[in-house]
Write a protein that holds these residues in place. Structure first.
Motif, PDB file in Angstrom:
ATOM      1  N   LYS A 108       0.833  -1.210   0.000  1.00  0.00           N
ATOM      2  CA  LYS A 108       0.000   0.000   0.000  1.00  0.00           C
ATOM      3  C   LYS A 108       0.861   1.252   0.000  1.00  0.00           C
ATOM      4  CE  LYS A 108      -4.126  -1.889   2.254  1.00  0.00           C
ATOM      5  NZ  LYS A 108      -4.990  -1.811   3.465  1.00  0.00           N
ATOM      6  N   ARG A 109       1.943   1.224   0.811  1.00  0.00           N
ATOM      7  CA  ARG A 109       2.828   2.386   0.880  1.00  0.00           C
ATOM      8  C   ARG A 109       3.490   2.638  -0.476  1.00  0.00           C
ATOM      9  NH1 ARG A 109       8.019   3.558   1.600  1.00  0.00           N
ATOM     10  NH2 ARG A 109       8.611   1.370   1.655  1.00  0.00           N
ATOM     11  N   THR A 110       3.925   1.530  -1.130  1.00  0.00           N
ATOM     12  CA  THR A 110       4.541   1.660  -2.452  1.00  0.00           C
ATOM     13  C   THR A 110       3.540   2.214  -3.468  1.00  0.00           C
ATOM     14  OG1 THR A 110       6.001  -0.222  -1.979  1.00  0.00           O
ATOM     15  CG2 THR A 110       5.762   0.442  -4.280  1.00  0.00           C
ATOM     16  N   MET A 111       2.280   1.726  -3.383  1.00  0.00           N
ATOM     17  CA  MET A 111       1.241   2.213  -4.290  1.00  0.00           C
ATOM     18  C   MET A 111       0.984   3.705  -4.090  1.00  0.00           C
ATOM     19  SD  MET A 111      -1.494  -0.930  -4.221  1.00  0.00           S
ATOM     20  CE  MET A 111      -2.695   0.005  -5.142  1.00  0.00           C
ATOM     21  N   LEU A 112       0.966   4.125  -2.814  1.00  0.00           N
ATOM     22  CA  LEU A 112       0.746   5.546  -2.534  1.00  0.00           C
ATOM     23  C   LEU A 112       1.900   6.390  -3.067  1.00  0.00           C
ATOM     24  CD1 LEU A 112      -0.669   5.361   1.122  1.00  0.00           C
ATOM     25  CD2 LEU A 112      -1.927   5.937  -0.958  1.00  0.00           C
ATOM     26  N   GLU A 113       3.140   5.882  -2.877  1.00  0.00           N
ATOM     27  CA  GLU A 113       4.288   6.622  -3.393  1.00  0.00           C
ATOM     28  C   GLU A 113       4.236   6.703  -4.917  1.00  0.00           C
ATOM     29  OE1 GLU A 113       7.695   4.626  -1.870  1.00  0.00           O
ATOM     30  OE2 GLU A 113       7.526   5.484   0.146  1.00  0.00           O
ATOM     31  N   THR A 114       3.856   5.575  -5.565  1.00  0.00           N
ATOM     32  CA  THR A 114       3.738   5.566  -7.028  1.00  0.00           C
ATOM     33  C   THR A 114       2.663   6.535  -7.487  1.00  0.00           C
ATOM     34  OG1 THR A 114       4.405   3.240  -7.057  1.00  0.00           O
ATOM     35  CG2 THR A 114       3.348   4.105  -9.037  1.00  0.00           C
ATOM     36  N   GLU A 115       1.536   6.560  -6.738  1.00  0.00           N
ATOM     37  CA  GLU A 115       0.447   7.468  -7.086  1.00  0.00           C
ATOM     38  C   GLU A 115       0.896   8.921  -6.961  1.00  0.00           C
ATOM     39  OE1 GLU A 115      -4.171   8.435  -5.728  1.00  0.00           O
ATOM     40  OE2 GLU A 115      -3.018   6.848  -4.760  1.00  0.00           O
ATOM     41  N   GLU A 116       1.628   9.225  -5.877  1.00  0.00           N
ATOM     42  CA  GLU A 116       2.126  10.587  -5.692  1.00  0.00           C
ATOM     43  C   GLU A 116       3.092  10.966  -6.819  1.00  0.00           C
ATOM     44  OE1 GLU A 116       3.833  10.641  -1.843  1.00  0.00           O
ATOM     45  OE2 GLU A 116       1.915  10.644  -0.775  1.00  0.00           O
TER      46      GLU A 116
END
Length: 220
Positions: free
Chosen positions: A141-149
Motif C-alpha cells: 500500500k505504501r509503495t502504491m501511494l508513493e507511485t500514485e504521488e
C-alpha cells in the motif's frame, strides 16, 4: 484480516504459551509454591477467556467470508484453553503422583498435552505468517501511494509544460500577427514612395518643359 483480531490473537498465543510453561513448572513443585503457581495459571486462564470473547465478538462483526475463517481459528483456541483448564484441574486435585508428567501419563493426558503444545506452536506460526502478510500488504500500500504521488507529480509537470507550450504557441501567433501587420505597413509605405516618385518626376518634367518654353520664347 482485522487488526483488532490479530492483536487479541497475538496476546492469546503469548499468554497460552506462558500458561503452558507455568503448568509444567507447577507439576514439579509442592506445597504453597505449587498452589501459588496454580493460582497464577488460573488468573491467566481468566484473561485468556476474556481475550477469546473479544476475538469472538470481533470475528462476528466482520464480513461472512472473513468471519468463517476466524471462527475456525477460535474453535482451535477454545480447544487449547479447555486443555489448559483440564491440566490445571489435574494439578489442583492434589494427588500423590511423583510429578505432573506421571500424573498426565497415568490419566491418559500426555498425548493431549503434546497435541495442545503442537497446536499452540502451529497457531503461533500461523499468527506470525499472518503478521508478515499484513506487513507485506502495508508495504505494498505504501509503495502504491508513493507511485500514485509520483504519477500525480509527473502529470502536474506535464500540465505545466503543456501550459508553457500553449503560451509559446500564442506568443508565436502574436509575433506572426505583428509581422503581418508590419509587412502591410511596409508595403503601404513602399507604394506611397513609388507614387511620390512619379509625382516628383512629373513635376520636374513640367518644370523642364516650362523652362524650355520660356527660353524658346525669349530667344525668338
Amino acid at each position: 484480516m482485522s487488526e483488532v483480531f490479530e492483536r487479541y490473537e497475538r496476546q492469546y498465543c503469548e499468554l497460552s504459551a506462558n500458561l503452558s510453561k507455568k503448568c509444567t513448572a507447577a507439576g514439579a513443585l509442592d506445597g504453597e509454591q505449587k498452589k501459588q503457581k496454580i493460582s497464577e495459571v488460573k488468573a491467566g486462564i481468566d484473561e485468556a477467556e476474556s481475550l477469546i470473547r473479544k476475538m469472538d465478538l470481533e470475528a462476528r462483526s466482520l464480513q461472512p467470508n472473513v468471519k468463517a475463517v476466524l471462527l475456525v481459528k477460535l474453535r482451535e483456541y477454545k480447544s487449547d484453553l479447555n486443555n489448559l483448564k483440564t491440566e490445571v484441574k489435574r494439578l489442583s486435585s492434589g494427588g500423590n503422583y511423583l510429578s505432573a508428567r506421571d500424573d498426565l501419563l497415568e490419566s491418559g493426558m500426555a498425548d493431549t498435552l503434546t497435541a495442545s503444545a503442537d497446536q499452540r506452536s502451529r497457531l503461533m506460526t500461523t499468527t506470525e505468517t499472518l503478521n508478515q502478510s499484513g506487513n507485506r500488504i502495508k508495504e505494498s500500500k505504501r509503495t502504491m501511494l508513493e507511485t500514485e504521488e509520483l504519477g500525480v507529480s509527473i502529470l502536474q509537470d506535464l500540465h505545466q509544460q503543456r501550459q508553457s507550450l500553449l503560451h509559446a504557441n500564442n506568443t508565436l501567433h502574436g509575433v506572426d500577427d505583428n509581422v503581418g501587420k508590419s509587412k502591410k505597413i511596409l508595403t503601404s509605405i513602399s507604394r506611397r514612395m513609388n507614387r511620390n516618385k512619379w509625382i516628383i518626376g512629373s513635376i520636374i518634367a513640367v518644370v523642364i518643359v516650362a523652362i524650355i518654353l520660356i527660353l524658346y520664347f525669349k530667344l525668338k
